[in-house]
Write a protein that holds these residues in place. Structure first.
Motif, PDB file in Angstrom:
ATOM      1  N   LEU A  12       0.822  -1.210   0.000  1.00  0.00           N
ATOM      2  CA  LEU A  12       0.000   0.000   0.000  1.00  0.00           C
ATOM      3  C   LEU A  12       0.856   1.260   0.000  1.00  0.00           C
ATOM      4  CD1 LEU A  12      -2.973  -0.745   2.431  1.00  0.00           C
ATOM      5  CD2 LEU A  12      -3.061  -0.390  -0.022  1.00  0.00           C
ATOM      6  N   LEU A  13       1.886   1.288   0.808  1.00  0.00           N
ATOM      7  CA  LEU A  13       2.772   2.455   0.851  1.00  0.00           C
ATOM      8  C   LEU A  13       3.486   2.661  -0.473  1.00  0.00           C
ATOM      9  CD1 LEU A  13       4.310   2.168   4.428  1.00  0.00           C
ATOM     10  CD2 LEU A  13       2.769   3.941   3.583  1.00  0.00           C
ATOM     11  N   LEU A  14       3.951   1.591  -1.081  1.00  0.00           N
ATOM     12  CA  LEU A  14       4.624   1.713  -2.372  1.00  0.00           C
ATOM     13  C   LEU A  14       3.670   2.216  -3.445  1.00  0.00           C
ATOM     14  CD1 LEU A  14       6.840  -1.501  -2.459  1.00  0.00           C
ATOM     15  CD2 LEU A  14       7.620   0.868  -2.375  1.00  0.00           C
ATOM     16  N   CYS A  15       2.465   1.706  -3.461  1.00  0.00           N
ATOM     17  CA  CYS A  15       1.490   2.128  -4.475  1.00  0.00           C
ATOM     18  C   CYS A  15       1.063   3.572  -4.280  1.00  0.00           C
ATOM     19  CB  CYS A  15       0.265   1.219  -4.451  1.00  0.00           C
ATOM     20  SG  CYS A  15       0.630  -0.427  -5.105  1.00  0.00           S
ATOM     21  N   SER A  16       1.015   4.020  -3.043  1.00  0.00           N
ATOM     22  CA  SER A  16       0.624   5.413  -2.816  1.00  0.00           C
ATOM     23  C   SER A  16       1.676   6.369  -3.334  1.00  0.00           C
ATOM     24  CB  SER A  16       0.348   5.674  -1.333  1.00  0.00           C
ATOM     25  OG  SER A  16       1.548   5.586  -0.589  1.00  0.00           O
ATOM     26  N   GLY A  17       2.900   5.930  -3.477  1.00  0.00           N
ATOM     27  CA  GLY A  17       3.954   6.764  -4.027  1.00  0.00           C
ATOM     28  C   GLY A  17       3.984   6.766  -5.538  1.00  0.00           C
ATOM     29  N   CYS A  18       3.263   5.856  -6.164  1.00  0.00           N
ATOM     30  CA  CYS A  18       3.220   5.788  -7.621  1.00  0.00           C
ATOM     31  C   CYS A  18       2.399   6.943  -8.167  1.00  0.00           C
ATOM     32  CB  CYS A  18       2.607   4.475  -8.083  1.00  0.00           C
ATOM     33  SG  CYS A  18       3.579   3.036  -7.578  1.00  0.00           S
ATOM     34  N   GLY A  19       2.655   7.316  -9.401  1.00  0.00           N
ATOM     35  CA  GLY A  19       1.859   8.379 -10.001  1.00  0.00           C
ATOM     36  C   GLY A  19       2.703   9.533 -10.475  1.00  0.00           C
ATOM     37  N   GLY A  20       3.992   9.456 -10.257  1.00  0.00           N
ATOM     38  CA  GLY A  20       4.874  10.461 -10.833  1.00  0.00           C
ATOM     39  C   GLY A  20       4.708  11.836 -10.236  1.00  0.00           C
ATOM     40  N   ASN A  21       4.511  12.832 -11.109  1.00  0.00           N
ATOM     41  CA  ASN A  21       4.531  14.226 -10.707  1.00  0.00           C
ATOM     42  C   ASN A  21       3.153  14.826 -10.519  1.00  0.00           C
ATOM     43  OD1 ASN A  21       7.324  14.227 -10.905  1.00  0.00           O
ATOM     44  ND2 ASN A  21       7.279  14.747 -13.061  1.00  0.00           N
ATOM     45  N   THR A  22       2.144  14.030 -10.273  1.00  0.00           N
ATOM     46  CA  THR A  22       0.808  14.585 -10.142  1.00  0.00           C
ATOM     47  C   THR A  22       0.208  14.251  -8.789  1.00  0.00           C
ATOM     48  OG1 THR A  22      -0.293  12.652 -11.080  1.00  0.00           O
ATOM     49  CG2 THR A  22       0.396  14.361 -12.627  1.00  0.00           C
ATOM     50  N   VAL A  23      -0.601  15.150  -8.297  1.00  0.00           N
ATOM     51  CA  VAL A  23      -1.372  14.935  -7.087  1.00  0.00           C
ATOM     52  C   VAL A  23      -2.797  15.325  -7.427  1.00  0.00           C
ATOM     53  CG1 VAL A  23      -1.731  15.627  -4.687  1.00  0.00           C
ATOM     54  CG2 VAL A  23       0.595  15.474  -5.600  1.00  0.00           C
ATOM     55  N   LYS A  24      -3.719  14.392  -7.283  1.00  0.00           N
ATOM     56  CA  LYS A  24      -5.118  14.656  -7.626  1.00  0.00           C
ATOM     57  C   LYS A  24      -5.762  15.463  -6.504  1.00  0.00           C
ATOM     58  CE  LYS A  24      -8.707  13.730 -10.299  1.00  0.00           C
ATOM     59  NZ  LYS A  24      -8.844  14.207 -11.634  1.00  0.00           N
ATOM     60  N   GLN A  25      -6.376  16.576  -6.862  1.00  0.00           N
ATOM     61  CA  GLN A  25      -7.103  17.418  -5.921  1.00  0.00           C
ATOM     62  C   GLN A  25      -8.591  17.324  -6.255  1.00  0.00           C
ATOM     63  OE1 GLN A  25      -5.615  18.915  -3.372  1.00  0.00           O
ATOM     64  NE2 GLN A  25      -3.552  18.429  -4.032  1.00  0.00           N
ATOM     65  N   SER A  26      -9.366  18.284  -5.844  1.00  0.00           N
ATOM     66  CA  SER A  26     -10.802  18.306  -6.116  1.00  0.00           C
ATOM     67  C   SER A  26     -11.078  18.579  -7.589  1.00  0.00           C
ATOM     68  CB  SER A  26     -11.473  19.376  -5.256  1.00  0.00           C
ATOM     69  OG  SER A  26     -11.236  19.133  -3.901  1.00  0.00           O
ATOM     70  N   GLY A  27     -11.017  17.544  -8.426  1.00  0.00           N
ATOM     71  CA  GLY A  27     -11.337  17.694  -9.835  1.00  0.00           C
ATOM     72  C   GLY A  27     -10.205  18.200 -10.699  1.00  0.00           C
ATOM     73  N   TYR A  28      -9.044  18.410 -10.136  1.00  0.00           N
ATOM     74  CA  TYR A  28      -7.888  18.835 -10.925  1.00  0.00           C
ATOM     75  C   TYR A  28      -6.649  18.154 -10.385  1.00  0.00           C
ATOM     76  CZ  TYR A  28      -6.592  22.041  -7.122  1.00  0.00           C
ATOM     77  OH  TYR A  28      -6.222  22.576  -5.905  1.00  0.00           O
ATOM     78  N   GLN A  29      -5.572  18.231 -11.140  1.00  0.00           N
ATOM     79  CA  GLN A  29      -4.318  17.624 -10.698  1.00  0.00           C
ATOM     80  C   GLN A  29      -3.273  18.694 -10.477  1.00  0.00           C
ATOM     81  OE1 GLN A  29      -3.009  14.066 -12.825  1.00  0.00           O
ATOM     82  NE2 GLN A  29      -5.007  14.038 -13.824  1.00  0.00           N
ATOM     83  N   GLN A  30      -2.517  18.532  -9.420  1.00  0.00           N
ATOM     84  CA  GLN A  30      -1.404  19.429  -9.140  1.00  0.00           C
ATOM     85  C   GLN A  30      -0.149  18.763  -9.693  1.00  0.00           C
ATOM     86  OE1 GLN A  30      -0.950  20.365  -5.017  1.00  0.00           O
ATOM     87  NE2 GLN A  30       0.541  21.962  -5.414  1.00  0.00           N
ATOM     88  N   ILE A  31       0.608  19.506 -10.514  1.00  0.00           N
ATOM     89  CA  ILE A  31       1.814  18.966 -11.126  1.00  0.00           C
ATOM     90  C   ILE A  31       2.988  19.899 -10.857  1.00  0.00           C
ATOM     91  CG2 ILE A  31       0.558  17.702 -12.916  1.00  0.00           C
ATOM     92  CD1 ILE A  31       1.300  19.956 -14.893  1.00  0.00           C
ATOM     93  N   THR A  32       4.182  19.402 -11.124  1.00  0.00           N
ATOM     94  CA  THR A  32       5.375  20.232 -10.970  1.00  0.00           C
ATOM     95  C   THR A  32       5.509  21.179 -12.153  1.00  0.00           C
ATOM     96  OG1 THR A  32       6.809  18.693 -12.153  1.00  0.00           O
ATOM     97  CG2 THR A  32       6.573  18.363  -9.751  1.00  0.00           C
ATOM     98  N   GLN A  33       6.307  22.188 -11.974  1.00  0.00           N
ATOM     99  CA  GLN A  33       6.566  23.105 -13.072  1.00  0.00           C
ATOM    100  C   GLN A  33       7.330  22.402 -14.193  1.00  0.00           C
ATOM    101  OE1 GLN A  33       8.313  26.535 -11.086  1.00  0.00           O
ATOM    102  NE2 GLN A  33       6.274  27.401 -10.797  1.00  0.00           N
ATOM    103  N   GLU A  34       8.167  21.459 -13.835  1.00  0.00           N
ATOM    104  CA  GLU A  34       8.897  20.696 -14.840  1.00  0.00           C
ATOM    105  C   GLU A  34       7.927  19.893 -15.709  1.00  0.00           C
ATOM    106  OE1 GLU A  34       9.637  20.691 -11.508  1.00  0.00           O
ATOM    107  OE2 GLU A  34      11.405  21.979 -11.633  1.00  0.00           O
ATOM    108  N   LYS A  35       6.952  19.263 -15.076  1.00  0.00           N
ATOM    109  CA  LYS A  35       5.947  18.497 -15.811  1.00  0.00           C
ATOM    110  C   LYS A  35       5.111  19.425 -16.693  1.00  0.00           C
ATOM    111  CE  LYS A  35       3.289  14.967 -16.825  1.00  0.00           C
ATOM    112  NZ  LYS A  35       3.712  13.932 -17.744  1.00  0.00           N
ATOM    113  N   ALA A  36       4.756  20.599 -16.179  1.00  0.00           N
ATOM    114  CA  ALA A  36       3.989  21.566 -16.970  1.00  0.00           C
ATOM    115  C   ALA A  36       4.773  21.974 -18.210  1.00  0.00           C
ATOM    116  CB  ALA A  36       3.637  22.791 -16.132  1.00  0.00           C
ATOM    117  N   LYS A  37       6.048  22.273 -18.056  1.00  0.00           N
ATOM    118  CA  LYS A  37       6.892  22.658 -19.189  1.00  0.00           C
ATOM    119  C   LYS A  37       6.960  21.537 -20.216  1.00  0.00           C
ATOM    120  CE  LYS A  37      10.045  25.169 -21.336  1.00  0.00           C
ATOM    121  NZ  LYS A  37       9.636  26.186 -22.274  1.00  0.00           N
TER     122      LYS A  37
END
Length: 127
Positions: A12-37
């Motif tokens: 469970l802990l390992l899977c929670s770290g999966c997903g790369g540079n995104t964090v899902k919020q309320s209907g949107y994803q938070q990403i890094t500036q590097e990912k945005a670029k």
């Protein structure tokens, strides 16, 4: 039994770290500036600046369109982002307004919203 439980928790802990540079919020994803670029360079995106006009005029990310967070409603959003499935990258000065704007856009039915913080830490080109 303890080993089984510990193994399950580790997975469970390992899977929670999966997903790369995104964090899902309320209907949107938070990403890094590097990912945005990277997204800007590799796909068709709408770069959305949600600051005020004078802030936008003083410098913005190339190709960005202005939609101040306080003006976001169904009509203003549709003017700038006609397709609700468009990939939209949202930023402001420090990251607070971009989060509020991203949430508002998601509530209006936009499905591909990515928030990447503020221009004050943007390490790439501005105009």
């Amino acid at each position: 039994m303890k080993r089984l439980l510990c193994g399950f928790m580790a997975v469970l802990l390992l899977c929670s770290g999966c997903g790369g540079n995104t964090v899902k919020q309320s209907g949107y994803q938070q990403i890094t500036q590097e990912k945005a670029k990277q997204m800007m360079e590799q796909q068709d995106v709408v770069i959305l600046d949600v600051r005020e006009k004078d802030e936008y005029d003083s410098g913005h990310i190339p190709g960005a369109v202005l939609l101040p967070v306080g003006t976001i409603d169904e009509t203003s959003a549709a003017t700038v982002i006609p397709e609700k499935d468009s990939v939209v990258l949202v930023y402001c000065r420090s990251g607070n307004r971009s989060k509020a704007a991203s949430k508002a856009l998601a509530e209006l039915g936009y499905t591909e919203i990515y928030e990447f913080g503020g221009i004050n830490t943007w390490p790439y080109e501005t105009e």
